[in-house]
Design an enzyme around this catalytic site. Sequence first.
Site, short mmCIF file in Angstrom:
data_model
loop_
_atom_site.label_atom_id
_atom_site.label_comp_id
_atom_site.label_asym_id
_atom_site.label_seq_id
_atom_site.Cartn_x
_atom_site.Cartn_y
_atom_site.Cartn_z
N PRO A 31 70.70 39.65 80.84
CA PRO A 31 71.20 38.94 79.63
C PRO A 31 69.96 38.20 78.86
O PRO A 31 69.17 37.37 79.69
CB PRO A 31 72.20 37.87 79.98
CG PRO A 31 71.99 37.62 81.47
CD PRO A 31 71.07 38.71 82.07
N MET B 91 68.89 36.20 75.37
CA MET B 91 69.15 35.50 74.03
C MET B 91 68.70 36.26 72.99
O MET B 91 67.47 36.34 72.91
CB MET B 91 69.03 34.02 74.09
CG MET B 91 70.04 33.15 74.99
SD MET B 91 71.63 33.22 74.72
CE MET B 91 72.00 32.73 73.11
N CYS C 142 69.36 29.66 83.17
CA CYS C 142 68.55 29.09 81.80
C CYS C 142 67.97 27.79 81.87
O CYS C 142 68.75 26.81 82.09
CB CYS C 142 69.50 29.22 80.70
SG CYS C 142 68.67 29.08 78.82
N LYS D 242 74.11 34.22 88.15
CA LYS D 242 72.94 34.40 88.02
C LYS D 242 72.20 33.06 88.08
O LYS D 242 72.39 32.26 87.26
CB LYS D 242 72.59 34.99 86.82
CG LYS D 242 71.09 35.31 86.46
CD LYS D 242 70.93 36.06 85.12
CE LYS D 242 69.50 36.75 85.05
NZ LYS D 242 68.41 35.59 85.13
N HIS E 207 66.88 34.93 89.94
CA HIS E 207 65.50 35.02 89.29
C HIS E 207 64.49 34.39 90.22
O HIS E 207 64.65 33.26 90.55
CB HIS E 207 65.65 34.00 88.03
CG HIS E 207 64.46 34.29 87.26
ND1 HIS E 207 64.40 34.04 85.59
CD2 HIS E 207 63.00 34.42 87.38
CE1 HIS E 207 63.18 34.31 85.31
NE2 HIS E 207 62.32 34.32 86.48
N GLY F 74 63.01 39.30 87.74
CA GLY F 74 61.86 38.60 87.53
C GLY F 74 60.65 39.49 87.97
O GLY F 74 60.57 39.86 88.94
N GLY F 75 59.78 39.64 86.96
CA GLY F 75 58.52 40.31 87.11
C GLY F 75 58.62 41.65 87.38
O GLY F 75 57.51 42.38 87.67
#
Length: 334
Positions: free
Chosen positions: A16, A18, A99, A138, A170, A211-212
Amino acid sequence: MKPEIPPLNRRLSVAPMMDWTDRHDRYFLRLLTRRTLLYTEMVTTGALLHGDAARHLDHDPAEHPLALQLGGSDPKALAACVRLAEPWGFDEINLNVGCPSDRVSSGRFGASLMAEPGLVADCVAAMAEATDRPVTVKHRLGIDDLDNDDHLQGFVDRVAAVGCRVFIVHARKAWLSGLSPKENREIPPLQPERVRGLKAAFPNLTVVHNGGVRDLATARARLDGLDGVMIGRAAYETPWILAGADREVFGQADAAVPDRARVALAMADYTARMTARGVPLQAITRHILPLFHGVPGARAWRRHLSETAHRPGAGAEVIREALARCAAARPNAA
């Protein structure tokens, strides 16, 4: 005819994001891969309960499998949002505990909730009570000084105790003091070994790495010892990497290989339907600018869309014109 919806499989998903993973982007990505799990942008409880819920929840049936990500920290409000979303038939409901933005943290949700595993457990329990869909979380490896495996595993243990079976991690900590959201995506080092360690500690839970991951080769490597991989910005900036996902990640040997030109034409047809409903052309074309990234004609494609889509009265013909200017427009172009 209602499109066939593949079963939900977490081997690969798109994060997801933004301002990026809205319904138009998701429709586009679905033309590249039928199996990859897609997520909405994060939708806050306030936006759903006090705003235009349909604007956030409406989607094309072709977007499934599709998960809704919610942001909030009030169990009652989150449960109300889950009930509100039920008629839209999302395949999963996800809680954002990752986030790092100041606005999100000041509202007591996002990554700041890593410090409150009991509250996260209460939120998940309330959400699960309101739906029969999977409720997932998440999150980050940690935040600020709460960044060790004891805290991470304690967080997961507390939330799993109320029934959450899926944790999307993450593989970075978040610095809530001193770093911007952009820096939080890049500066704290990735620690994929800690995600694998979490899976080893909780073998009965589903653990997904985020991530990455910039390509499918990395995604396949990250799957070692884990249940799934989530791709973020690379899926938006270089979307064609998803074109091989159904075969290379999901093992679907008979999956049709997408064709860039046909994808462009399918997006033109979709655009015609959307603009007839009042959707601005640029709201759609901004997502497909990188469709021809790395192949002949990519610059001409991007230029025509960028220079023409904002003009009054512009519609789906702009996409077809851009395609005609692209050297890769012939069917089966790489």
